[in-house]
Each structure stands twice: as structure tokens, then as C-alpha cells.
Design a protein around this motif. Structure first.
Motif, PDB file in Angstrom:
ATOM      1  N   UNK A 170       0.832  -1.193   0.000  1.00 25.62           N
ATOM      2  CA  UNK A 170       0.000   0.000   0.000  1.00 25.62           C
ATOM      3  C   UNK A 170       0.876   1.256   0.000  1.00 25.62           C
ATOM      4  N   UNK A 171       0.465   2.289  -0.742  1.00 24.62           N
ATOM      5  CA  UNK A 171       1.244   3.529  -0.743  1.00 24.62           C
ATOM      6  C   UNK A 171       1.111   4.254   0.586  1.00 24.62           C
ATOM      7  N   UNK A 172       2.087   5.075   0.913  1.00 29.37           N
ATOM      8  CA  UNK A 172       2.058   5.835   2.164  1.00 29.37           C
ATOM      9  C   UNK A 172       1.289   7.148   1.968  1.00 29.37           C
ATOM     10  N   UNK A 173       0.014   7.001   1.649  1.00 29.49           N
ATOM     11  CA  UNK A 173      -0.839   8.154   1.424  1.00 29.49           C
ATOM     12  C   UNK A 173      -2.158   7.924   2.143  1.00 29.49           C
ATOM     13  N   UNK A 174      -3.147   8.772   1.846  1.00 31.15           N
ATOM     14  CA  UNK A 174      -4.439   8.659   2.482  1.00 31.15           C
ATOM     15  C   UNK A 174      -5.281   7.529   1.927  1.00 31.15           C
ATOM     16  N   UNK A 175      -6.519   7.443   2.444  1.00 29.78           N
ATOM     17  CA  UNK A 175      -7.402   6.330   2.119  1.00 29.78           C
ATOM     18  C   UNK A 175      -7.693   6.233   0.628  1.00 29.78           C
ATOM     19  N   UNK A 176      -7.930   7.364  -0.048  1.00 29.06           N
ATOM     20  CA  UNK A 176      -8.263   7.336  -1.471  1.00 29.06           C
ATOM     21  C   UNK A 176      -7.186   6.686  -2.308  1.00 29.06           C
ATOM     22  N   UNK A 177      -5.934   7.058  -2.086  1.00 34.36           N
ATOM     23  CA  UNK A 177      -4.838   6.496  -2.873  1.00 34.36           C
ATOM     24  C   UNK A 177      -4.557   5.044  -2.502  1.00 34.36           C
ATOM     25  N   UNK A 178      -4.806   4.665  -1.246  1.00 30.22           N
ATOM     26  CA  UNK A 178      -4.675   3.260  -0.889  1.00 30.22           C
ATOM     27  C   UNK A 178      -5.751   2.442  -1.593  1.00 30.22           C
ATOM     28  N   UNK A 179      -6.961   2.987  -1.653  1.00 29.28           N
ATOM     29  CA  UNK A 179      -8.059   2.265  -2.293  1.00 29.28           C
ATOM     30  C   UNK A 179      -7.833   2.082  -3.786  1.00 29.28           C
ATOM     31  N   UNK A 180      -7.183   3.042  -4.441  1.00 28.09           N
ATOM     32  CA  UNK A 180      -6.996   2.921  -5.884  1.00 28.09           C
ATOM     33  C   UNK A 180      -6.036   1.772  -6.193  1.00 28.09           C
ATOM     34  N   UNK A 181      -5.015   1.578  -5.356  1.00 30.12           N
ATOM     35  CA  UNK A 181      -4.103   0.446  -5.535  1.00 30.12           C
ATOM     36  C   UNK A 181      -4.836  -0.858  -5.245  1.00 30.12           C
ATOM     37  N   UNK A 182      -5.591  -0.873  -4.155  1.00 30.31           N
ATOM     38  CA  UNK A 182      -6.392  -2.056  -3.814  1.00 30.31           C
ATOM     39  C   UNK A 182      -7.354  -2.417  -4.948  1.00 30.31           C
ATOM     40  N   UNK A 183      -8.072  -1.415  -5.479  1.00 34.89           N
ATOM     41  CA  UNK A 183      -9.085  -1.676  -6.503  1.00 34.89           C
ATOM     42  C   UNK A 183      -8.473  -2.267  -7.771  1.00 34.89           C
ATOM     43  N   UNK A 184      -7.319  -1.779  -8.168  1.00 32.50           N
ATOM     44  CA  UNK A 184      -6.686  -2.293  -9.381  1.00 32.50           C
ATOM     45  C   UNK A 184      -6.236  -3.746  -9.185  1.00 32.50           C
ATOM     46  N   UNK A 185      -5.748  -4.055  -7.979  1.00 30.59           N
ATOM     47  CA  UNK A 185      -5.343  -5.431  -7.699  1.00 30.59           C
ATOM     48  C   UNK A 185      -6.554  -6.362  -7.687  1.00 30.59           C
ATOM     49  N   UNK A 186      -7.629  -5.925  -7.041  1.00 28.64           N
ATOM     50  CA  UNK A 186      -8.828  -6.755  -6.934  1.00 28.64           C
ATOM     51  C   UNK A 186      -9.440  -7.000  -8.307  1.00 28.64           C
ATOM     52  N   UNK A 187      -9.491  -5.964  -9.145  1.00 25.81           N
ATOM     53  CA  UNK A 187     -10.059  -6.128 -10.478  1.00 25.81           C
ATOM     54  C   UNK A 187      -9.194  -7.055 -11.332  1.00 25.81           C
ATOM     55  N   UNK A 188      -7.884  -6.844 -11.277  1.00 29.89           N
ATOM     56  CA  UNK A 188      -6.985  -7.714 -12.046  1.00 29.89           C
ATOM     57  C   UNK A 188      -7.167  -9.174 -11.634  1.00 29.89           C
ATOM     58  N   UNK A 189      -7.270  -9.406 -10.325  1.00 28.65           N
ATOM     59  CA  UNK A 189      -7.464 -10.765  -9.830  1.00 28.65           C
ATOM     60  C   UNK A 189      -8.794 -11.351 -10.309  1.00 28.65           C
ATOM     61  N   UNK A 190      -9.833 -10.544 -10.316  1.00 25.53           N
ATOM     62  CA  UNK A 190     -11.146 -10.997 -10.768  1.00 25.53           C
ATOM     63  C   UNK A 190     -11.107 -11.383 -12.241  1.00 25.53           C
ATOM     64  N   UNK A 191     -10.435 -10.583 -13.055  1.00 22.36           N
ATOM     65  CA  UNK A 191     -10.376 -10.849 -14.487  1.00 22.36           C
ATOM     66  C   UNK A 191      -9.561 -12.100 -14.810  1.00 22.36           C
ATOM     67  N   UNK A 192      -8.656 -12.477 -13.901  1.00 18.53           N
ATOM     68  CA  UNK A 192      -7.753 -13.589 -14.174  1.00 18.53           C
ATOM     69  C   UNK A 192      -7.958 -14.788 -13.263  1.00 18.53           C
ATOM     70  N   UNK A 193      -8.991 -14.734 -12.403  1.00 19.89           N
ATOM     71  CA  UNK A 193      -9.256 -15.855 -11.521  1.00 19.89           C
ATOM     72  C   UNK A 193      -8.162 -16.112 -10.509  1.00 19.89           C
ATOM     73  N   UNK A 194      -7.612 -15.035  -9.930  1.00 24.98           N
ATOM     74  CA  UNK A 194      -6.494 -15.163  -8.991  1.00 24.98           C
ATOM     75  C   UNK A 194      -6.918 -14.758  -7.579  1.00 24.98           C
ATOM     76  N   UNK A 195      -6.281 -15.316  -6.546  1.00 26.02           N
ATOM     77  CA  UNK A 195      -6.543 -14.866  -5.176  1.00 26.02           C
ATOM     78  C   UNK A 195      -5.810 -13.560  -4.895  1.00 26.02           C
ATOM     79  N   UNK A 196      -6.295 -12.822  -3.899  1.00 27.33           N
ATOM     80  CA  UNK A 196      -5.689 -11.542  -3.517  1.00 27.33           C
ATOM     81  C   UNK A 196      -5.118 -11.670  -2.113  1.00 27.33           C
ATOM     82  N   UNK A 197      -3.867 -11.295  -1.957  1.00 23.32           N
ATOM     83  CA  UNK A 197      -3.237 -11.299  -0.646  1.00 23.32           C
ATOM     84  C   UNK A 197      -3.921 -10.261   0.245  1.00 23.32           C
TER      85      UNK A 197
END
Length: 304
Positions: free
Chosen positions: A1-28
Motif C-alpha cells: 500500500x502507498x504511504x498516502x491517504x485512504x483514497x490512494x490506498x483504495x486505488x491500488x487495492x481496486x486495481x489489484x482486486x479487479x486484475x485478480x477478478x479478471x484472471x481468476x487469482x486470489x488476492x493477498x
């Protein structure tokens, strides 16, 4: 996670979650628990600590990951492009692969790749909020007009500042007041407005003194974010990922400071842009756009 506020942490989280969904992968399991010293040193109202806000049972165990990491070789990819998902080939010589998202997209198009997946991202976010907090949020009435005023580590503008470019400069309080008055003029009466801010009441007096304006007393950033997203109309803070997330989640009419919106891509998809206003507006510069007037009239009809 980046050392920023909630919005920027969520954007990294969201991209990981979407990528995992599109590829059938688990998320750490995401690490929300890092303590930040800056908010304490600046005496901010909110301290940017998020570990107690989310549940993680649907994620891959961090303990299990570290155990595997200690005994297996690891193949790493960083921030793959969504347009190249099918071109990502894993090295069969490795025991397992970890795909790492840690980069914040350019502000020019902050929600790139995520716009068409808004329902999925919203459901994932709501689904990992602690049930007790979520119940508290939905017990509160939806704001009519939600105003997000970012203070915190942003500074007051100085003479000669190029506000459109300097991202850590506060959006002028008087602009929020002007826009609120314009919205009320179109509505024909003083629609209620709720301010969501990391600033203190004495810093917000120029707008708090207006009639039917109140300050959210929540000290939880996630509570404020989801509640703000439930507004019927948002007046946003420029360059704020928090404002951007509220608009993205709520898909509601959103007014930005004029110079800000001229620099960036819209958050809404094109079909929505024809129905819901998303743009820069300053009553001192121009007349209210017709679509904004229509949206405000719809709000009036829904509240009567």
C-alpha cells in the motif's frame, strides 16, 4: 500500500482486486494497518489509521503467504497493464507467481481501467467494511448536498500560485460557498448541506455560518467517504482522491473547481455524462450548465 491517504490506498487495492477478478487469482490480504506520524504532527482531525475498518477473511492469508515465501521461489510482476492481461505469461520454472500493485495512476485519468467496473469495485469495497461500521453508516440519512473540503496537509493558496497544477493547495472556502449558494438559487430554497472535512470547525466558519449547513462529526474517514458518496450532489475538493472516490462510488452530480476539471479525464462513463453533471463550475465565471440545473430540479422533486 502507498504511504498516502485512504483514497490512494483504495486505488491500488481496486486495481489489484479487479486484475485478480479478471484472471481468476486470489488476492493477498491488504495491509491497512500502517501508522502515519504526519497527521499527528499536523494535529489533523483524522489520523489516517484504517486497520480497524475492514474484514479480511475473503483474502489470501498473509501468514500463509509469508510461510510459502520462506520455502518457495517467487516470480514477481509489477503493475501489469490491464490491456495486456492476456500477454502475461508466468514462468513455469518458478513455484508460484506474485503480481504486485503499488503504483498510483496518473491524476490525468485516475480511474483508468476501473470506470466500466464501478459496480464490481463498489460491491467489493462495501463487502469488506466491518458490519458494525456499515450498519452505522446506513443508519444515517443520505446527505442532500455533500461538500468535501480537504484541509489537512494541503496549504492555503499564495498569490501567483497556479492552482490547477499545484495539487497540494486547498480549494478556496469561498468557492464552496459560492457554488452552494448557486445550487440553492437554482433549487429555489436552502437545500441542506453537510460538510465532510479533515479541518476543524474554526477553519470552516466561512461556510458553516450559512443556513442549513452542518459539519459531519464522524472521525472515521471511511464512514465519511461512504456517506459522502450517498449524497444527491457532491461539491468536491480539487486534486482530492477522497472526493474522486465519493463521486466514483456515488455516480451522482459532482461539481469541481473549474481549473481542476479542465486538466483531467471524467470519472463517469460517457452514457452517464449525458444524464448526470460532472464538471468544473464557478458562478463568478459562467452560468450553470443546463444538465446541472436539471439534476438540481430532480433533487428538489425527490425531497418534496
Amino acid at each position: 500500500m502507498p504511504r498516502f491517504g485512504l483514497g490512494n490506498m483504495l486505488i491500488v487495492w481496486a486495481r489489484a482486486v479487479l486484475f485478480a477478478e479478471l484472471n481468476g487469482l486470489p488476492v493477498l490480504s491488504p495491509n491497512w494497518s500502517e501508522v502515519r506520524i504526519g497527521p499527528w504532527l499536523r494535529n489533523e482531525r483524522t489520523k489516517r489509521y484504517y486497520a480497524n475498518l475492514f474484514i479480511t477473511q475473503d483474502y489470501y492469508s498473509r501468514f500463509r503467504y509469508y510461510l510459502q515465501k520462506s520455502i518457495r521461489k517467487e516470480n514477481k510482476f509489477y503493475n501489469p497493464l490491464f490491456s495486456q492481461v492476456e500477454e502475461l505469461y508466468l514462468d513455469e520454472g518458478k513455484k508460484y507467481t506474485r503480481i504486485i500493485f503499488n503504483r498510483i495512476p496518473s491524476w490525468n485519468d485516475y480511474f483508468q481501467d476501473l470506470k466500466e467496473h464501478q459496480p464490481f469495485i463498489k460491491n467489493c469495497l462495501i463487502g469488506m467494511v466491518r458490519p458494525s461500521l456499515l450498519a452505522h453508516i446506513y443508519q444515517q440519512p443520505s446527505p442532500c448536498i455533500g461538500i468535501h473540503i480537504r484541509m489537512g496537509d494541503y496549504r492555503e493558496p499564495k498569490p501567483g500560485d497556479d492552482f490547477a497544477i499545484q495539487r497540494t493547495t486547498r480549494t478556496p472556502i469561498l468557492w464552496f460557498a459560492r457554488v452552494l449558494q448557486s445550487v440553492r438559487d437554482i433549487a429555489g430554497y436552502n437545500l441542506t448541506a453537510t460538510i465532510f472535512s479533515d479541518g476543524y470547525p474554526h477553519e470552516l466558519q466561512d461556510i458553516l455560518k450559512l443556513p442549513n449547513v452542518s459539519l459531519s462529526n464522524n472521525k472515521c474517514a471511511l464512514n465519511d467517504l461512504i456517506t459522502l458518496s450517498r449524497s444527491q450532489l457532491i461539491i468536491a475538493s480539487s486534486h482530492s482522491s477522497f472526493s474522486a472516490w465519493a463521486s466514483y462510488l456515488g455516480q451522482c452530480p459532482t461539481i469541481w473547481y473549474l481549473e481542476r476539471f479542465n486538466l483531467y479525464e471524467p470519472i463517469f462513463l460517457e452514457p452517464l455524462q449525458d444524464k448526470i453533471f460532472e464538471g468544473g463550475y464557478d458562478p463568478e465565471v459562467s452560468q450553470p450548465p443546463e444538465i446541472l440545473k436539471q439534476n438540481i430540479k430532480q433533487i428538489v422533486e425527490s425531497t418534496n
